[in-house]
Design an enzyme around this catalytic site. Structure first.
Site, mmCIF file in Angstrom:
data_model
loop_
_atom_site.group_PDB
_atom_site.id
_atom_site.type_symbol
_atom_site.label_atom_id
_atom_site.label_comp_id
_atom_site.label_asym_id
_atom_site.label_seq_id
_atom_site.Cartn_x
_atom_site.Cartn_y
_atom_site.Cartn_z
ATOM 1 N N PRO A 88 -3.877 1.386 -13.658
ATOM 2 C CA PRO A 88 -4.927 1.891 -12.778
ATOM 3 C C PRO A 88 -6.311 1.334 -13.102
ATOM 4 O O PRO A 88 -7.193 1.342 -12.226
ATOM 5 C CB PRO A 88 -4.877 3.410 -13.007
ATOM 6 C CG PRO A 88 -3.492 3.680 -13.468
ATOM 7 C CD PRO A 88 -3.117 2.474 -14.289
ATOM 8 N N GLU A 116 1.769 7.918 -19.914
ATOM 9 C CA GLU A 116 0.300 7.870 -19.954
ATOM 10 C C GLU A 116 -0.233 6.450 -20.067
ATOM 11 O O GLU A 116 -1.436 6.250 -20.227
ATOM 12 C CB GLU A 116 -0.225 8.716 -21.130
ATOM 13 C CG GLU A 116 -0.025 10.211 -20.949
ATOM 14 C CD GLU A 116 -0.690 10.730 -19.683
ATOM 15 O OE1 GLU A 116 -1.882 10.477 -19.490
ATOM 16 O OE2 GLU A 116 0.004 11.395 -18.883
ATOM 17 N N ARG A 153 5.355 -15.019 -0.444
ATOM 18 C CA ARG A 153 5.167 -15.501 0.922
ATOM 19 C C ARG A 153 4.546 -16.891 0.970
ATOM 20 O O ARG A 153 4.676 -17.597 1.968
ATOM 21 C CB ARG A 153 4.279 -14.517 1.694
ATOM 22 C CG ARG A 153 4.911 -13.149 1.878
ATOM 23 C CD ARG A 153 3.918 -12.159 2.475
ATOM 24 N NE ARG A 153 3.493 -12.568 3.814
ATOM 25 C CZ ARG A 153 4.178 -12.326 4.911
ATOM 26 N NH1 ARG A 153 5.341 -11.696 4.844
ATOM 27 N NH2 ARG A 153 3.725 -12.709 6.091
ATOM 28 N N ASP A 168 -1.818 -14.549 8.227
ATOM 29 C CA ASP A 168 -1.643 -13.122 8.020
ATOM 30 C C ASP A 168 -2.969 -12.381 7.958
ATOM 31 O O ASP A 168 -4.024 -12.960 7.771
ATOM 32 C CB ASP A 168 -0.889 -12.863 6.698
ATOM 33 C CG ASP A 168 0.604 -12.968 6.893
ATOM 34 O OD1 ASP A 168 1.057 -12.917 8.042
ATOM 35 O OD2 ASP A 168 1.311 -13.118 5.888
#
Length: 256
Positions: A88, A116, A153, A168
């Site tokens: 994160p 954690e 991709r 895209d």
């Protein structure tokens, strides 16, 4: 291109990457997916990979012994790979970063966390730290799969036509224009006439204008980083006039 996942749930990775475009690309040898399970390097009978955090606190932290041993194995499978830790606190993933990863020509090793998070000594071995958004998941496998899908991709042959990746959404910091297929009319709604004209120059202008419109409506912050092209100013003015006309038409409809 090689993608190596350091994961406690290798079957999750193998199953998700065995289908659709990724599965076909793997069968054709355009990419390979390997998994290294840190539990294979645990030394206790419970195959432990986590421990309590130093200094106290809730939750368990992934231990350096098992994950760094797994990383050593992954580096043997992909010696020149970039190591990406899914966390994160990582850099928010954007299409520009995806393009740079794809064009680097280097394989990718993903460190997939749980609980954690990682002992900091594991993160120090990563070349980059990535996040797919400001929210918390139960593990790093899904974000890692998202990144592999986005990067793959751009591997020649994976999409069939490379122009598909180049056009895209988020290319040039703009959202993609609306797409239509047949039938031309369905339940009273029709394909825009310009798309049936065969005039590729006008179709290109329409698509550019609709990309600007979609971005302005849904993700206006992206306009700050877009690469302006000649004629964009006129397209904005035309778009603004169309929006005013729609508002006037809606007002008259309400009056009646």
């Amino acid at each position: 291109m090689k993608f190596v996942f350091i994961t406690l749930f290798p079957e999750m990775i193998r199953s998700a990457s065995a289908w659709s475009i990724l599965g076909r690309a793997a069968q054709e040898g355009l990419l390979t997916v390997d998994c290294v399970d840190p539990r294979d390097y645990a030394t206790d009978r419970h195959r432990s990979v986590d421990d309590t955090t130093c200094g106290g606190g809730a939750g368990m932290v992934l231990k350096p012994q098992t994950f760094l041993a797994a990383l050593d194995r992954a580096r043997k499978l992909a010696p020149d790979a970039l190591v990406a830790a899914l966390t994160p606190v990582g850099e928010p993933l954007h299409q520009d970063r995806v393009c740079r990863l794809a064009r680097s020509g280097r394989d990718l090793i993903f460190l997939c966390g749980h609980y954690e998070g990682f002992d900091e000594r594991i993160l120090e071995e990563a070349d980059l730290r990535l996040s797919i958004g400001d929210f918390v998941l139960t593990g790093g496998e899904l974000p890692a799969l998202c990144i592999m899908d986005a990067v793959a991709r751009f591997i020649p042959g994976v999409l069939g036509k490379q122009v598909s990746a180049e056009e895209d959404s988020f290319q040039d910091s703009l959202l993609e224009y609306p797409q239509y297929t047949r039938p031309v009319e369905y339940q009273g709604k029709t394909v825009p006439e310009i798309l049936l004209s065969g005039d590729h120059a006008k179709i290109g202008q329409w698509r550019r204008k609709e990309s600007l419109r979609a971005t302005f409506r849904h993700r206006p912050e992206l306009l700050r980083s877009m690469q302006w092209q000649k004629g964009d100013g006129k397209l904005f003015l035309a778009m603004e006039e169309e929006e005013k006309e729609k508002s006037r038409a809606a007002g008259k409809s309400q009056e009646s």
